[in-house]
Design a protein around this motif. Structure first.
Motif, PDB file in Angstrom:
ATOM      1  N   MET A  47       0.814  -1.203   0.000  1.00  0.00           N
ATOM      2  CA  MET A  47       0.000   0.000   0.000  1.00  0.00           C
ATOM      3  C   MET A  47       0.855   1.264   0.000  1.00  0.00           C
ATOM      4  O   MET A  47       2.045   1.233   0.305  1.00  0.00           O
ATOM      5  CB  MET A  47      -0.917  -0.009   1.226  1.00  0.00           C
ATOM      6  CG  MET A  47      -0.157  -0.071   2.535  1.00  0.00           C
ATOM      7  SD  MET A  47      -1.210  -0.212   3.982  1.00  0.00           S
ATOM      8  CE  MET A  47      -1.799   1.472   4.097  1.00  0.00           C
ATOM      9  N   GLY A  48       0.231   2.369  -0.343  1.00  0.00           N
ATOM     10  CA  GLY A  48       0.876   3.663  -0.275  1.00  0.00           C
ATOM     11  C   GLY A  48       0.374   4.459   0.912  1.00  0.00           C
ATOM     12  O   GLY A  48      -0.718   4.196   1.442  1.00  0.00           O
ATOM     13  N   ASP A  73      -7.915   1.931   2.208  1.00  0.00           N
ATOM     14  CA  ASP A  73      -7.149   1.170   1.232  1.00  0.00           C
ATOM     15  C   ASP A  73      -7.798  -0.191   1.037  1.00  0.00           C
ATOM     16  O   ASP A  73      -8.007  -0.931   1.996  1.00  0.00           O
ATOM     17  CB  ASP A  73      -5.713   1.009   1.746  1.00  0.00           C
ATOM     18  CG  ASP A  73      -4.792   0.405   0.724  1.00  0.00           C
ATOM     19  OD1 ASP A  73      -4.458   1.110  -0.234  1.00  0.00           O
ATOM     20  OD2 ASP A  73      -4.415  -0.773   0.886  1.00  0.00           O
ATOM     21  N   ASP A  74      -8.118  -0.525  -0.231  1.00  0.00           N
ATOM     22  CA  ASP A  74      -8.708  -1.817  -0.568  1.00  0.00           C
ATOM     23  C   ASP A  74      -7.611  -2.870  -0.512  1.00  0.00           C
ATOM     24  O   ASP A  74      -6.753  -2.943  -1.400  1.00  0.00           O
ATOM     25  CB  ASP A  74      -9.336  -1.749  -1.956  1.00  0.00           C
ATOM     26  CG  ASP A  74     -10.045  -3.046  -2.344  1.00  0.00           C
ATOM     27  OD1 ASP A  74      -9.938  -4.040  -1.599  1.00  0.00           O
ATOM     28  OD2 ASP A  74     -10.706  -3.063  -3.405  1.00  0.00           O
ATOM     29  N   VAL A  75      -7.618  -3.687   0.516  1.00  0.00           N
ATOM     30  CA  VAL A  75      -6.555  -4.662   0.730  1.00  0.00           C
ATOM     31  C   VAL A  75      -6.515  -5.697  -0.387  1.00  0.00           C
ATOM     32  O   VAL A  75      -5.442  -6.205  -0.739  1.00  0.00           O
ATOM     33  CB  VAL A  75      -6.730  -5.328   2.110  1.00  0.00           C
ATOM     34  CG1 VAL A  75      -5.792  -6.505   2.281  1.00  0.00           C
ATOM     35  CG2 VAL A  75      -6.493  -4.303   3.216  1.00  0.00           C
ATOM     36  N   GLY A  79      -2.837  -5.426  -1.390  1.00  0.00           N
ATOM     37  CA  GLY A  79      -2.125  -6.428  -0.602  1.00  0.00           C
ATOM     38  C   GLY A  79      -2.069  -6.089   0.868  1.00  0.00           C
ATOM     39  O   GLY A  79      -1.652  -6.892   1.689  1.00  0.00           O
ATOM     40  N   GLY A  80      -2.472  -4.862   1.208  1.00  0.00           N
ATOM     41  CA  GLY A  80      -2.493  -4.461   2.606  1.00  0.00           C
ATOM     42  C   GLY A  80      -1.118  -4.107   3.135  1.00  0.00           C
ATOM     43  O   GLY A  80      -0.174  -3.873   2.385  1.00  0.00           O
ATOM     44  N   MET A  81      -1.009  -4.065   4.444  1.00  0.00           N
ATOM     45  CA  MET A  81       0.253  -3.712   5.094  1.00  0.00           C
ATOM     46  C   MET A  81       1.056  -4.971   5.378  1.00  0.00           C
ATOM     47  O   MET A  81       0.541  -5.944   5.915  1.00  0.00           O
ATOM     48  CB  MET A  81      -0.018  -2.951   6.395  1.00  0.00           C
ATOM     49  CG  MET A  81       1.237  -2.445   7.084  1.00  0.00           C
ATOM     50  SD  MET A  81       0.876  -1.547   8.616  1.00  0.00           S
ATOM     51  CE  MET A  81       0.023  -0.106   7.972  1.00  0.00           C
TER      52      MET A  81
END
Length: 347
Positions: A47-48, A73-75, A79-81
């Motif tokens: 994510m950004g 943020d759409d995981v 991909g998420g954090m």
């Protein structure tokens, strides 16, 4: 959270100086707007985040030295954090979520969940490392990651402390707030800090205006997550950080939107120590930063090890195949000091 910029700026911060410009709004105080820059977090598939501190315009608000704002943020897309184990020195990390969940593991033997409305405070002292991974059941991730510079008197302590606190919602006419550090409008957090400071989430109803009592000895920053916000009648864009400086005892904040607004307010006494910040380290000299980097790369005892990290790539590694984040290369020249402006609004 890690600063994963491959060419991180060196930042030396010191407060103090002369007053700023005259107010452009009749009867109201001036506001300095700090815009965010986009930074990738944890690798090319991750994510950004939007970073408002540190930057060349201003590097400190009280002891607050780092502000990342991310999501929603759409995981499933990002991909998420997934931030593999990485080091810190001389600071505290403050994790605050609006949506989602993150698993935290650190080398102090602490493991916990970062959940919406619950603050996690990790103290690095002499050295610590930790990992941060959004949980499998998280579909959207939304929140802020903040850092606090530790005073020289405590920054080399051996302990690796971790605190968790879920503040109660405090209502007021036109909205509500959650005070996770320090004190705001008569509500105080029990979490101990090493400098006079505060941090809170504030929610405003559609069309609401509040004259918020604040500490005139503190400088403040107002981060807009949502809403159509003005601070002291100055329009403050979403994702920007509005800075007010010291000297105000009341700040006027309005939500002109027809929907609810959410803000994060940070503040503190001007931090009257010079600090050097590079990558995930805070020190006082170039030599200290170089030593921290060398010890991290050598997997030295200063930082310890994270046990039980499971990233998106499986046990022990993130989606990019890393079991720990390598430090960027130091600049080829000696890291130079960068002074923080005085604790007043700049023109």
């Amino acid at each position: 959270m890690s600063n994963v910029e491959t060419k991180p700026d060196e930042v030396v911060c010191k407060t103090g100086g002369l007053p700023g410009p005259d107010c452009a709004q009749e009867g109201r105080a001036p506001v300095e707007i700090l815009t965010a820059r986009d930074v990738p977090l944890g690798g090319p598939r991750a994510m950004g985040v939007r970073r408002t501190l540190p930057q060349r315009q201003r590097s400190l608000i009280g002891p607050w030295c780092f502000v990342d704002h991310y999501g929603p943020d759409d995981v499933s897309t990002s991909g998420g954090m997934d931030v593999a184990p990485h080091p810190h020195t001389g600071l505290q990390t403050v994790s605050w979520l609006f949506e989602g969940a993150i698993e935290h593991i650190d080398s102090g033997g602490n493991q916990g969940m970062v959940l919406p409305g619950e603050v996690n405070l990790m103290t690095s002292g002499r050295g610590i490392c930790h990992s941060e991974v959004s949980t499998e059941d998280t579909t959207a991730l939304h929140g802020v990651q903040l850092w606090l510079a530790l005073p020289d008197s405590v920054r080399n302590r051996e302990g690796r402390d971790f605190e968790h606190f879920a503040p109660e919602v405090t209502p007021f006419d036109g909205g509500e707030m959650l005070v996770f550090l320090g004190e705001l409008w008569g509500t105080r957090s029990p979490v101990a800090t090493y400098s006079p400071l505060m941090g809170a989430e504030v929610r405003l109803r559609p069309g609401a205006t509040i004259d918020l009592p604040i500490n005139a000895e503190f400088e403040y920053g107002v981060l807009v997550d949502s809403g159509d916000i003005t601070v002291e009648d100055v329009e403050l864009p979403t994702n920007a950080l509005g800075y007010t400086g010291v000297g105000l005892s009341v700040v006027r904040i309005s939500n002109r939107a027809e929907t609810d607004a959410r803000l994060v307010i940070i503040g503190g006494e001007p931090f009257n120590e010079e600090i050097l910040m590079w990558w995930n380290f805070i020190g006082r000299t170039h030599e200290e930063i170089a030593q921290y980097r060398e010890e991290w790369q050598a997997e030295g005892d200063r930082f310890g090890a994270v046990e039980g990290y499971v990233g998106k790539g499986g046990p022990g590694e993130n989606a990019d195949g890393l079991s720990r984040l390598p430090a960027p290369r130091l600049p080829d020249v000696r890291i130079k000091a960068r002074k923080n402006p005085p604790p007043h609004v700049q023109s």
